[in-house]
Design an enzyme around this catalytic site. Structure first.
Site, PDB file in Angstrom:
ATOM      1  NE  ARG A 143     -25.762   0.214  -5.351  1.00 40.16           N
ATOM      2  CZ  ARG A 143     -24.803   1.087  -5.013  1.00 40.16           C
ATOM      3  NH1 ARG A 143     -24.348   1.150  -3.767  1.00 40.16           N
ATOM      4  NH2 ARG A 143     -24.302   1.906  -5.907  1.00 40.16           N
ATOM      5  CG  ASP A 177      -2.200   0.807   1.007  1.00 41.31           C
ATOM      6  OD1 ASP A 177      -3.288   0.188   1.006  1.00 41.31           O
ATOM      7  OD2 ASP A 177      -2.129   2.042   0.814  1.00 41.31           O
ATOM      8  CE1 TYR A 223     -15.979   6.014  -7.780  1.00 44.15           C
ATOM      9  CE2 TYR A 223     -18.356   5.812  -7.952  1.00 44.15           C
ATOM     10  CZ  TYR A 223     -17.163   5.437  -7.371  1.00 44.15           C
ATOM     11  OH  TYR A 223     -17.172   4.477  -6.397  1.00 44.15           O
ATOM     12  CD  GLU A 234     -21.588   3.023  -7.623  1.00 40.57           C
ATOM     13  OE1 GLU A 234     -21.434   3.471  -8.763  1.00 40.57           O
ATOM     14  OE2 GLU A 234     -21.914   3.716  -6.660  1.00 40.57           O
ATOM     15  CD  GLN A 242     -30.675   9.316  -2.262  1.00 43.22           C
ATOM     16  OE1 GLN A 242     -31.773   9.698  -1.884  1.00 43.22           O
ATOM     17  NE2 GLN A 242     -29.678  10.166  -2.431  1.00 43.22           N
ATOM     18  CB  ALA A 266     -14.348   2.943  -3.790  1.00 44.01           C
ATOM     19  CG  ASP A 316       1.764   3.976  -7.073  1.00 45.93           C
ATOM     20  OD1 ASP A 316       1.019   3.245  -7.744  1.00 45.93           O
ATOM     21  OD2 ASP A 316       1.737   5.221  -7.132  1.00 45.93           O
TER      22      ASP A 316
HETATM   23  C1  UGA Z   1     -20.867   3.333  -3.414  1.00 43.35           C
HETATM   24  C2  UGA Z   1     -19.491   3.650  -3.976  1.00 43.35           C
HETATM   25  O1  UGA Z   1     -19.540   3.799  -5.370  1.00 43.35           O
HETATM   26  C3  UGA Z   1     -18.505   2.553  -3.713  1.00 43.35           C
HETATM   27  O2  UGA Z   1     -17.944   2.751  -2.448  1.00 43.35           O
HETATM   28  C4  UGA Z   1     -18.991   1.147  -3.793  1.00 43.35           C
HETATM   29  O3  UGA Z   1     -18.521   0.470  -4.923  1.00 43.35           O
HETATM   30  C5  UGA Z   1     -20.461   0.943  -3.697  1.00 43.35           C
HETATM   31  O4  UGA Z   1     -21.291   2.050  -3.753  1.00 43.35           O
HETATM   32  C6  UGA Z   1     -20.763   0.164  -2.432  1.00 43.35           C
HETATM   33  O5  UGA Z   1     -20.239   0.501  -1.367  1.00 43.35           O
HETATM   34  O6  UGA Z   1     -21.603  -0.754  -2.496  1.00 43.35           O
HETATM   35  P1  UGA Z   1     -22.951   4.888  -3.158  1.00 43.35           P
HETATM   36  O7  UGA Z   1     -23.729   3.888  -2.385  1.00 43.35           O
HETATM   37  O8  UGA Z   1     -23.743   5.779  -4.055  1.00 43.35           O
HETATM   38  O9  UGA Z   1     -21.808   4.189  -4.015  1.00 43.35           O
HETATM   39  O10 UGA Z   1     -22.032   5.790  -2.214  1.00 43.35           O
HETATM   40  P2  UGA Z   1     -22.183   6.780  -1.007  1.00 43.35           P
HETATM   41  O11 UGA Z   1     -21.211   7.875  -1.256  1.00 43.35           O
HETATM   42  O12 UGA Z   1     -22.019   6.032   0.261  1.00 43.35           O
HETATM   43  O13 UGA Z   1     -23.660   7.425  -1.125  1.00 43.35           O
HETATM   44  C7  UGA Z   1     -24.828   6.755  -0.756  1.00 43.35           C
HETATM   45  C8  UGA Z   1     -26.024   7.667  -0.985  1.00 43.35           C
HETATM   46  O14 UGA Z   1     -25.979   8.747  -0.044  1.00 43.35           O
HETATM   47  C9  UGA Z   1     -26.072   8.316  -2.361  1.00 43.35           C
HETATM   48  O15 UGA Z   1     -27.402   8.279  -2.829  1.00 43.35           O
HETATM   49  C10 UGA Z   1     -25.660   9.775  -2.113  1.00 43.35           C
HETATM   50  O16 UGA Z   1     -26.211  10.669  -3.020  1.00 43.35           O
HETATM   51  C11 UGA Z   1     -26.170   9.993  -0.698  1.00 43.35           C
HETATM   52  N1  UGA Z   1     -25.443  11.049   0.058  1.00 43.35           N
HETATM   53  C12 UGA Z   1     -24.092  10.969   0.218  1.00 43.35           C
HETATM   54  C13 UGA Z   1     -26.149  12.125   0.615  1.00 43.35           C
HETATM   55  O17 UGA Z   1     -27.398  12.206   0.481  1.00 43.35           O
HETATM   56  N2  UGA Z   1     -25.461  13.079   1.325  1.00 43.35           N
HETATM   57  C14 UGA Z   1     -24.109  13.037   1.503  1.00 43.35           C
HETATM   58  O18 UGA Z   1     -23.545  13.932   2.158  1.00 43.35           O
HETATM   59  C15 UGA Z   1     -23.404  11.954   0.947  1.00 43.35           C
END
Ligand code: UGA
Length: 351
Positions: free
Chosen positions: A304, A32, A83, A119, A218, A78, A53
């Site tokens: 999901r 790492d 992204y 995802e 969501q 991630a 790395d």
């Molecule tokens: C995650 C990430 O892409 C990866 O870590 C991983 O591959 C996958 O999904 C997983 O862990 O299974 P996501 O679940 O969208 O994607 O990631 P988060 O950043 O944890 O967001 C979850 C939800 O919370 C999203 O709908 C986002 O819009 C929402 N959110 C996030 C808020 O409403 N407020 C915030 O301050 C942050």
């Protein structure tokens, strides 16, 4: 058994290493760029760490691919905000750098356990996402949020294709929102710098607004890290070759919450701790739009949920950690860090 873990200091890498050392006689060889989460493991003679790395230290990697029985290439970006903001970095690391590792596994006939992702299903509308049945649904190119899913999916397909030719022994595993201590850096106050659990915990610790993207309707299924590690241990062990060339969703359908419900549950738990209580009482839940929070390149999946029938049946596994347990463990883990995290308010003033 000799296990090579690239990204050993990451969320999955450090929890997996700790479990291997505690419960088996296996050896871990880990690389790492950082070592803050694995310092306590470094005294163990069965743990060897190399600071490096994956895009640079290729000789070290090839030598250890040859030496080990199983390879876990866990290095990836991630966080969804990255992204959208830096899609090429995501492609270069998550796809290109990891393709080179997969090819080394083919060359040296080594088993690879590749971290696919929940995802890859994208905006699939199935009530449960099935690795062998569901469609993988992405938005237009102008929505770079999907470059992560697309990169992971393409590597899933490359690995599968090597398997079809009989050139690679693999398992693809798909974590569904694994949560636990050490997920992201609590002290990174910047919005979008971490996943939702760490983001919300940081806001609670600092008494800031929690922003619910598109109202927080969501839903995600959150999975306690120890459940994820239980499944990974069985996949590494691979008794009777049962996990060879299989794809496993690893998630907990029982822990389905909307993002708003998540924030509310976290605030209830925070109120039980003297370290969190006062700042938690100042937190307001506010609504924001996805474009305001992430930028125009973002799109989201509404609901999901993993189908885990095959994972349970074939690995003799089931998720056990409830949402309350998983969140409580996280709040417990950061009790000693609340002062350092709240100090960030001084450095980085926010609304
Ligand atoms: C995650 C990430 O892409 C990866 O870590 C991983 O591959 C996958 O999904 C997983 O862990 O299974 P996501 O679940 O969208 O994607 O990631 P988060 O950043 O944890 O967001 C979850 C939800 O919370 C999203 O709908 C986002 O819009 C929402 N959110 C996030 C808020 O409403 N407020 C915030 O301050 C942050």
């Amino acid at each position: 058994m000799k296990v090579l873990i690239l990204g050993v200091n990451g969320f999955i890498g450090h929890h997996l290493s700790a479990r291997i050392l505690a419960s088996t006689d296996w050896r871990v060889y880990g690389m790492d760029m950082y070592d803050d989460r694995i310092r306590t493991l470094q005294d163990d003679a069965r743990f060897q760490f190399f600071e490096g790395d994956i895009t640079i230290n290729r000789e070290w990697i090839e030598y250890h691919v040859k030496k080990c029985d199983v390879v876990l290439p866990l290095v990836a970006i991630a966080t969804p905000a990255t992204y959208v903001r830096e899609p090429l970095r995501v492609f270069e690391l998550d796809f290109e750098a990891n393709l080179a590792i997969v090819r080394l596994c083919v060359k040296h006939h080594k088993r690879v356990l590749f971290p696919s992702t929940s995802e890859v299903y994208g905006m699939c509308r199935d009530t449960q996402f099935d690795p062998y049945g569901s469609e993988l649904v992405y938005g237009p190119i102008e929505k770079p949020r999907w470059i992560y899913a697309c990169s992971k999916q393409l590597l899933d397909r490359v690995i599968h294709a090597y398997g079809m030719r009989g050139e690679l022994d693999y398992t693809l595993f798909r974590p569904f929102n694994w949560i636990g201590s050490g997920l992201d850096n609590l002290h990174a106050a910047k919005e979008g710098s971490s996943r939702v659990i760490t983001q919300f915990l940081g806001h609670i610790v600092r008494g800031e607004q929690v922003r619910l993207v598109d109202g927080g309707h969501q839903r995600r299924c959150f999975t306690g890290i120890s459940d994820g590690i239980d499944a990974l241990m069985k996949i590494i062990d691979n008794r009777g070759g049962r996990a060879t060339r299989r794809i496993y969703n690893i998630g907990n359908p029982a822990n389905s919450l909307s993002v708003r419900e998540l924030a509310e549950q976290m605030l209830r738990i925070a109120a039980d701790y003297p370290e969190y209580r006062d700042n938690a009482a100042r937190v307001q839940l506010v609504q924001t739009s996805a474009s305001e929070y992430y930028g125009a390149g973002y799109q989201d999946v509404e609901n999901r949920v993993p189908k885990i029938d095959d994972t349970c049946a074939e690995l003799d596994w089931r998720p056990r950690v409830t949402m309350q347990q998983a969140l409580t463990e996280i709040f417990e883990a950061y009790r000693g860090e609340t002062r350092a995290a709240s100090a960030l308010i001084e450095q980085e003033p926010r609304a």
